[in-house]
Design a protein around this motif. Structure first.
Motif, PDB file in Angstrom:
ATOM      1  N   MET A  56      14.193  51.556 -19.798  1.00  0.00           N
ATOM      2  CA  MET A  56      13.591  51.283 -20.975  1.00  0.00           C
ATOM      3  C   MET A  56      13.699  50.030 -21.557  1.00  0.00           C
ATOM      4  O   MET A  56      14.692  49.073 -21.141  1.00  0.00           O
ATOM      5  CB  MET A  56      14.260  52.362 -22.312  1.00  0.00           C
ATOM      6  CG  MET A  56      14.357  53.616 -22.158  1.00  0.00           C
ATOM      7  SD  MET A  56      12.715  54.608 -21.765  1.00  0.00           S
ATOM      8  CE  MET A  56      12.289  54.476 -23.492  1.00  0.00           C
ATOM      9  N   SER A  57      12.642  49.361 -22.196  1.00  0.00           N
ATOM     10  CA  SER A  57      12.531  47.959 -22.774  1.00  0.00           C
ATOM     11  C   SER A  57      12.944  47.656 -23.887  1.00  0.00           C
ATOM     12  O   SER A  57      12.791  48.326 -24.957  1.00  0.00           O
ATOM     13  CB  SER A  57      11.004  47.736 -22.384  1.00  0.00           C
ATOM     14  OG  SER A  57      10.422  47.847 -21.192  1.00  0.00           O
ATOM     15  N   LYS A  58      13.750  46.714 -24.089  1.00  0.00           N
ATOM     16  CA  LYS A  58      14.085  46.091 -25.065  1.00  0.00           C
ATOM     17  C   LYS A  58      13.399  45.038 -25.766  1.00  0.00           C
ATOM     18  O   LYS A  58      12.515  44.403 -24.845  1.00  0.00           O
ATOM     19  CB  LYS A  58      15.603  45.454 -25.188  1.00  0.00           C
ATOM     20  CG  LYS A  58      16.694  46.378 -24.637  1.00  0.00           C
ATOM     21  CD  LYS A  58      18.014  45.596 -24.737  1.00  0.00           C
ATOM     22  CE  LYS A  58      19.036  46.491 -23.882  1.00  0.00           C
ATOM     23  NZ  LYS A  58      20.250  45.755 -23.464  1.00  0.00           N
ATOM     24  N   HIS A  59      13.147  45.027 -26.921  1.00  0.00           N
ATOM     25  CA  HIS A  59      12.337  43.639 -27.399  1.00  0.00           C
ATOM     26  C   HIS A  59      13.459  42.484 -27.726  1.00  0.00           C
ATOM     27  O   HIS A  59      14.530  42.631 -28.554  1.00  0.00           O
ATOM     28  CB  HIS A  59      11.478  44.093 -28.656  1.00  0.00           C
ATOM     29  CG  HIS A  59      12.218  44.238 -29.911  1.00  0.00           C
ATOM     30  ND1 HIS A  59      12.646  43.280 -30.579  1.00  0.00           N
ATOM     31  CD2 HIS A  59      12.409  45.559 -30.658  1.00  0.00           C
ATOM     32  CE1 HIS A  59      13.268  43.813 -31.893  1.00  0.00           C
ATOM     33  NE2 HIS A  59      13.393  45.002 -32.019  1.00  0.00           N
ATOM     34  N   PRO A  60      12.873  41.359 -27.551  1.00  0.00           N
ATOM     35  CA  PRO A  60      13.524  40.251 -27.880  1.00  0.00           C
ATOM     36  C   PRO A  60      13.647  39.839 -29.389  1.00  0.00           C
ATOM     37  O   PRO A  60      13.038  40.616 -29.988  1.00  0.00           O
ATOM     38  CB  PRO A  60      12.778  38.860 -26.954  1.00  0.00           C
ATOM     39  CG  PRO A  60      11.922  39.647 -26.297  1.00  0.00           C
ATOM     40  CD  PRO A  60      11.583  40.843 -26.639  1.00  0.00           C
ATOM     41  N   PRO A 120      17.387  36.723 -24.135  1.00  0.00           N
ATOM     42  CA  PRO A 120      15.983  36.889 -23.946  1.00  0.00           C
ATOM     43  C   PRO A 120      15.183  36.549 -25.138  1.00  0.00           C
ATOM     44  O   PRO A 120      15.643  35.917 -26.360  1.00  0.00           O
ATOM     45  CB  PRO A 120      16.112  38.572 -24.264  1.00  0.00           C
ATOM     46  CG  PRO A 120      17.495  38.691 -25.053  1.00  0.00           C
ATOM     47  CD  PRO A 120      18.323  37.427 -24.435  1.00  0.00           C
ATOM     48  N   LYS A 121      13.920  36.291 -24.829  1.00  0.00           N
ATOM     49  CA  LYS A 121      12.833  35.544 -25.512  1.00  0.00           C
ATOM     50  C   LYS A 121      11.360  36.123 -25.179  1.00  0.00           C
ATOM     51  O   LYS A 121      11.200  36.839 -24.060  1.00  0.00           O
ATOM     52  CB  LYS A 121      12.990  34.128 -25.471  1.00  0.00           C
ATOM     53  CG  LYS A 121      13.029  33.812 -23.943  1.00  0.00           C
ATOM     54  CD  LYS A 121      13.116  32.348 -23.741  1.00  0.00           C
ATOM     55  CE  LYS A 121      14.568  31.904 -23.698  1.00  0.00           C
ATOM     56  NZ  LYS A 121      15.412  32.229 -22.653  1.00  0.00           N
ATOM     57  N   ASN A 155      12.332  43.632 -15.838  1.00  0.00           N
ATOM     58  CA  ASN A 155      13.420  43.185 -16.138  1.00  0.00           C
ATOM     59  C   ASN A 155      14.204  43.816 -17.286  1.00  0.00           C
ATOM     60  O   ASN A 155      15.157  43.189 -18.089  1.00  0.00           O
ATOM     61  CB  ASN A 155      13.739  41.603 -15.913  1.00  0.00           C
ATOM     62  CG  ASN A 155      13.616  41.199 -14.642  1.00  0.00           C
ATOM     63  OD1 ASN A 155      14.653  41.176 -13.760  1.00  0.00           O
ATOM     64  ND2 ASN A 155      12.581  40.880 -14.029  1.00  0.00           N
ATOM     65  N   GLY A 156      13.259  44.726 -18.061  1.00  0.00           N
ATOM     66  CA  GLY A 156      13.851  45.334 -19.337  1.00  0.00           C
ATOM     67  C   GLY A 156      13.610  45.069 -20.709  1.00  0.00           C
ATOM     68  O   GLY A 156      13.979  45.490 -21.403  1.00  0.00           O
ATOM     69  N   TYR A 157      12.282  43.972 -20.552  1.00  0.00           N
ATOM     70  CA  TYR A 157      11.999  43.395 -21.837  1.00  0.00           C
ATOM     71  C   TYR A 157      10.593  43.782 -22.289  1.00  0.00           C
ATOM     72  O   TYR A 157       9.541  43.402 -21.404  1.00  0.00           O
ATOM     73  CB  TYR A 157      12.588  42.284 -21.977  1.00  0.00           C
ATOM     74  CG  TYR A 157      14.015  41.861 -22.303  1.00  0.00           C
ATOM     75  CD1 TYR A 157      14.538  42.020 -23.572  1.00  0.00           C
ATOM     76  CD2 TYR A 157      14.950  41.892 -21.101  1.00  0.00           C
ATOM     77  CE1 TYR A 157      15.761  41.999 -23.839  1.00  0.00           C
ATOM     78  CE2 TYR A 157      16.187  41.726 -21.408  1.00  0.00           C
ATOM     79  CZ  TYR A 157      16.713  41.914 -22.677  1.00  0.00           C
ATOM     80  OH  TYR A 157      18.004  41.956 -22.945  1.00  0.00           O
ATOM     81  N   CYS A 158      10.189  43.953 -23.527  1.00  0.00           N
ATOM     82  CA  CYS A 158       8.979  43.696 -23.972  1.00  0.00           C
ATOM     83  C   CYS A 158       8.681  42.126 -23.952  1.00  0.00           C
ATOM     84  O   CYS A 158       9.412  41.588 -24.190  1.00  0.00           O
ATOM     85  CB  CYS A 158       8.939  44.228 -25.313  1.00  0.00           C
ATOM     86  SG  CYS A 158       9.287  46.185 -25.710  1.00  0.00           S
ATOM     87  N   ASN A 164      13.745  50.616 -27.127  1.00  0.00           N
ATOM     88  CA  ASN A 164      12.611  49.806 -26.916  1.00  0.00           C
ATOM     89  C   ASN A 164      11.413  49.976 -27.936  1.00  0.00           C
ATOM     90  O   ASN A 164      10.178  49.614 -27.485  1.00  0.00           O
ATOM     91  CB  ASN A 164      12.016  50.593 -25.444  1.00  0.00           C
ATOM     92  CG  ASN A 164      11.703  52.313 -25.689  1.00  0.00           C
ATOM     93  OD1 ASN A 164      12.623  52.761 -26.385  1.00  0.00           O
ATOM     94  ND2 ASN A 164      10.648  52.700 -25.290  1.00  0.00           N
ATOM     95  N   ASN A 165      11.651  50.411 -28.997  1.00  0.00           N
ATOM     96  CA  ASN A 165      10.887  50.497 -29.973  1.00  0.00           C
ATOM     97  C   ASN A 165      10.594  49.362 -30.893  1.00  0.00           C
ATOM     98  O   ASN A 165      11.944  48.579 -31.058  1.00  0.00           O
ATOM     99  CB  ASN A 165      10.834  51.762 -30.818  1.00  0.00           C
ATOM    100  CG  ASN A 165      10.655  52.840 -30.007  1.00  0.00           C
ATOM    101  OD1 ASN A 165       9.976  52.867 -28.784  1.00  0.00           O
ATOM    102  ND2 ASN A 165      11.421  54.212 -30.413  1.00  0.00           N
TER     103      ASN A 165
END
Length: 307
Positions: free
Chosen positions: A1-5, A103-104, A122-125, A304-305
């Motif tokens: 699932m993607s995280k957001h910076p 992260p950015k 790599n897991g990021y939005c 991820n939201n």
């Protein structure tokens, strides 16, 4: 699932890089001024103005700048100056270790699609949005929408079309430029489309080439397990229906006719003055009716939201 910076605040740093094609320096500086007037600090990567024939700089220089930006401890965003061609020369050599510690937001579209995919892996939005030299060409309202997004004010997308295929879906939102989607197949940045909501756009391609690319996605099994399809702008098409026999919409529908996922057309993103920022990798809900389509970011406290 993607995280957001983390979203950006006043005086936060944005690093500008040129990882693909040769840039228009004046346009890039104008784009940087827009961001500075919005309250952000701008730093140009060391080799950004080192044009090398068709490229923004030599391959090793562009790689060095992108790695520098990924590794940066203070920056909150990496803004790609332009697309064009070149990111795939360097993308497989990137090290994402320090990016994950700091992260950015990575911002860009078109050729930058491959970099957005790598961020997802790599897991990021990341942010599918106008490249920096295109920012001055956006309408004022869409410049504002991009700046608002970076600040955490997220807008849903809506569109109207008579070609829609009705339905409802939810899932992670992935995609980008159609050519780049095809070019990622069988590479390190190929994504799994199963259960995803795919968004696409394209520019300056003849209809037969659009047909061929959609067919390639179909033959590669990329369409059969989609949750939904979001169609943006297909601009400067070099053929029309009178020559090829089908419109862009009809080509897309023909390749998806055996599947039941919803398809909405005419969304405001792509190579034009209305280029809505899209959170690549975010969880969304998608609702398409006969004429209208709505894409909404979910907010159920999952990592991820978007808020």
């Amino acid at each position: 699932m993607s995280k957001h910076p983390p979203f950006l605040g006043k005086n936060d740093l944005i690093i500008v890089i040129s990882p693909s094609g040769v840039i228009d320096k004046d346009a890039v500086l104008k784009g940087a001024k827009i961001l500075e007037e919005a309250g952000f600090k701008i730093e140009f990567a060391p080799n950004i103005f080192n044009a090398h024939f068709k490229f923004g700089a030599k391959h090793h220089e562009r790689l060095s700048d992108l790695q520098f930006a990924l590794d940066h401890k203070e920056a909150k965003a990496i803004y790609c100056a332009r697309g064009g061609f070149g990111i795939t020369h360097i993308i497989d050599a990137l090290d994402w270790t320090r990016f994950k510690k700091h992260p950015k937001w990575i911002i860009g579209f078109s050729d930058i699609t491959a970099l957005l995919h790598a961020a997802f892996q790599n897991g990021y939005c990341s942010l599918h949005a106008s490249v920096l030299q295109g920012l001055p060409k956006l309408s004022g309202d869409y410049q504002k929408k991009l700046i608002e997004f970076l600040s955490g004010n997220i807008k849903s997308l809506k569109a109207t079309s008579t070609f829609n295929k009705a339905g409802k879906a939810s899932g992670q939102l992935i995609g980008g430029n159609l050519s780049l989607l095809v070019h990622q197949i069988a590479t390190q940045t190929e994504l799994d489309y199963a259960g995803k909501i795919l968004f696409i756009e394209e520019v300056a391609e003849p209809l037969y080439h659009i047909d061929r690319m959609l067919l390639q996605l179909k033959r590669a099994g990329k369409l059969k397990d989609l949750a939904g399809l979001v169609v943006g702008q297909f601009t400067n098409i070099s053929e029309d229906k009178s020559i090829y026999g089908q419109s862009v919409e009809e080509i897309i529908l023909s390749h998806c006719e055996e599947h039941n996922f919803p398809i909405g057309f005419n969304f405001p993103f792509g190579h034009r003055e209305e280029n809505m920022p899209i959170a690549h990798g975010a969880n969304v809900s998608y609702e398409v009716s006969e004429n209208d389509a709505y894409l909404n970011y979910l907010n159920d406290n999952a990592e991820n939201n978007l808020p």
